[in-house]
Design a protein around this motif. Structure first.
Motif, PDB file in Angstrom:
ATOM      1  N   LEU A 116      30.674  29.423  45.698  1.00 30.05           N
ATOM      2  CA  LEU A 116      31.133  30.679  46.427  1.00 30.05           C
ATOM      3  C   LEU A 116      32.271  30.233  47.669  1.00 30.05           C
ATOM      4  O   LEU A 116      33.259  30.869  47.362  1.00 30.05           O
ATOM      5  N   ARG A 128      41.896  37.161  49.121  1.00 27.58           N
ATOM      6  CA  ARG A 128      40.554  36.782  49.530  1.00 27.58           C
ATOM      7  C   ARG A 128      40.140  37.887  50.813  1.00 27.58           C
ATOM      8  O   ARG A 128      39.248  38.332  51.251  1.00 27.58           O
ATOM      9  N   LEU A 131      38.993  40.965  49.387  1.00 29.16           N
ATOM     10  CA  LEU A 131      37.691  41.031  48.782  1.00 29.16           C
ATOM     11  C   LEU A 131      37.034  41.019  50.113  1.00 29.16           C
ATOM     12  O   LEU A 131      35.659  42.127  50.105  1.00 29.16           O
ATOM     13  N   TYR A 135      34.295  44.185  51.389  1.00 25.68           N
ATOM     14  CA  TYR A 135      32.312  44.503  51.436  1.00 25.68           C
ATOM     15  C   TYR A 135      32.395  43.748  53.035  1.00 25.68           C
ATOM     16  O   TYR A 135      30.889  44.870  53.207  1.00 25.68           O
ATOM     17  N   LEU A 159      39.933  44.597  42.339  1.00 23.30           N
ATOM     18  CA  LEU A 159      38.595  43.608  42.676  1.00 23.30           C
ATOM     19  C   LEU A 159      37.978  42.750  41.619  1.00 23.30           C
ATOM     20  O   LEU A 159      36.904  41.806  41.395  1.00 23.30           O
ATOM     21  N   HIS A 160      37.981  43.625  39.985  1.00 24.26           N
ATOM     22  CA  HIS A 160      37.218  43.309  39.093  1.00 24.26           C
ATOM     23  C   HIS A 160      37.728  41.939  39.002  1.00 24.26           C
ATOM     24  O   HIS A 160      37.112  40.724  38.701  1.00 24.26           O
ATOM     25  N   ARG A 163      36.720  38.972  41.196  1.00 28.41           N
ATOM     26  CA  ARG A 163      35.182  38.968  41.071  1.00 28.41           C
ATOM     27  C   ARG A 163      35.364  38.185  39.872  1.00 28.41           C
ATOM     28  O   ARG A 163      34.395  36.941  39.976  1.00 28.41           O
ATOM     29  N   LEU A 166      36.501  34.491  40.453  1.00 27.11           N
ATOM     30  CA  LEU A 166      35.390  33.450  41.285  1.00 27.11           C
ATOM     31  C   LEU A 166      34.426  33.316  40.807  1.00 27.11           C
ATOM     32  O   LEU A 166      33.978  32.736  40.652  1.00 27.11           O
ATOM     33  N   ALA A 167      33.547  34.390  39.985  1.00 32.06           N
ATOM     34  CA  ALA A 167      32.620  33.994  38.899  1.00 32.06           C
ATOM     35  C   ALA A 167      33.198  33.305  37.704  1.00 32.06           C
ATOM     36  O   ALA A 167      32.166  31.820  37.652  1.00 32.06           O
TER      37      ALA A 167
END
Length: 180
Positions: A116, A128, A131, A135, A159-160, A163, A166-167
């Motif tokens: 991550l 970045r 995000l 958070y 944001l989706h 993410r 990143l995933a």
């Protein structure tokens, strides 16, 4: 024939190993004491005990496994002190099972955390920042969107996508072993 004596590390080597294991040790203790506010204190007690026993550690052996065993005993000592409370306690067998399973999970968690971190570094700076800002705030999505001048729907999609990126990055790194 005499048994082999352990090959203890120098103090500097030991401090390096101990420092490197701090996050894992804290997560391990917290996992054995879910919801306990004193988990940090127990982890510190474990650190003190690990330092006391440093001459028993042999270089070339698994430092995390050795330190987790000491931490587990500190957790058991903590639970014994708390036994006067009427809280739910686990049997020693269950704790031992959890401890061995959590040790495997911990390795995976550290790999995921490192992946991550590297994947976050690979994001575009604006993604970045978006995000991290999202958070770091306790605002609702609508309030956050309004504050940064975006629509809630558009922000949700952005944001989706971040993410999902990143995933995908994390899974690729884990699959190729490039997480560390």
């Amino acid at each position: 024939m005499q048994p082999e004596l352990p090959n203890p590390p120098s103090d500097a080597e030991f401090v390096g190993l101990l420092t490197q294991s701090q996050l894992s040790l804290l997560l391990y203790v917290r996992s054995l004491l879910p919801g306990e506010a004193d988990a940090g204190d127990v982890a510190q007690q474990a650190n003190a005990k690990i330092w006391e026993k440093r001459a028993d550690f042999a270089l070339g052996t698994n430092f995390l496994a050795w330190s987790f065993a000491i931490a587990r005993f500190e957790v058991l000592n903590y639970r014994k002190r708390q036994a006067r409370d009427s809280r739910l306690t686990f049997s020693e067998d269950l704790e031992q099972t959890m401890a061995s399973e959590l040790q495997q999970i911990d390795d995976d968690l550290l790999s995921r955390q490192e992946a991550l971190r590297k994947c976050l570094e690979g994001l575009k700076p604006e993604a970045r920042t978006l995000l991290m800002d999202r958070y770091e705030t306790t605002e609702s999505l609508a309030d956050f969107a309004r504050r940064i001048g975006r629509s809630a729907g558009g922000l949700k999609v952005s944001l989706h996508r971040i993410r999902a990126t990143l995933a995908d990055c994390i899974e690729r790194r884990l699959a190729t072993g490039a997480a560390r």
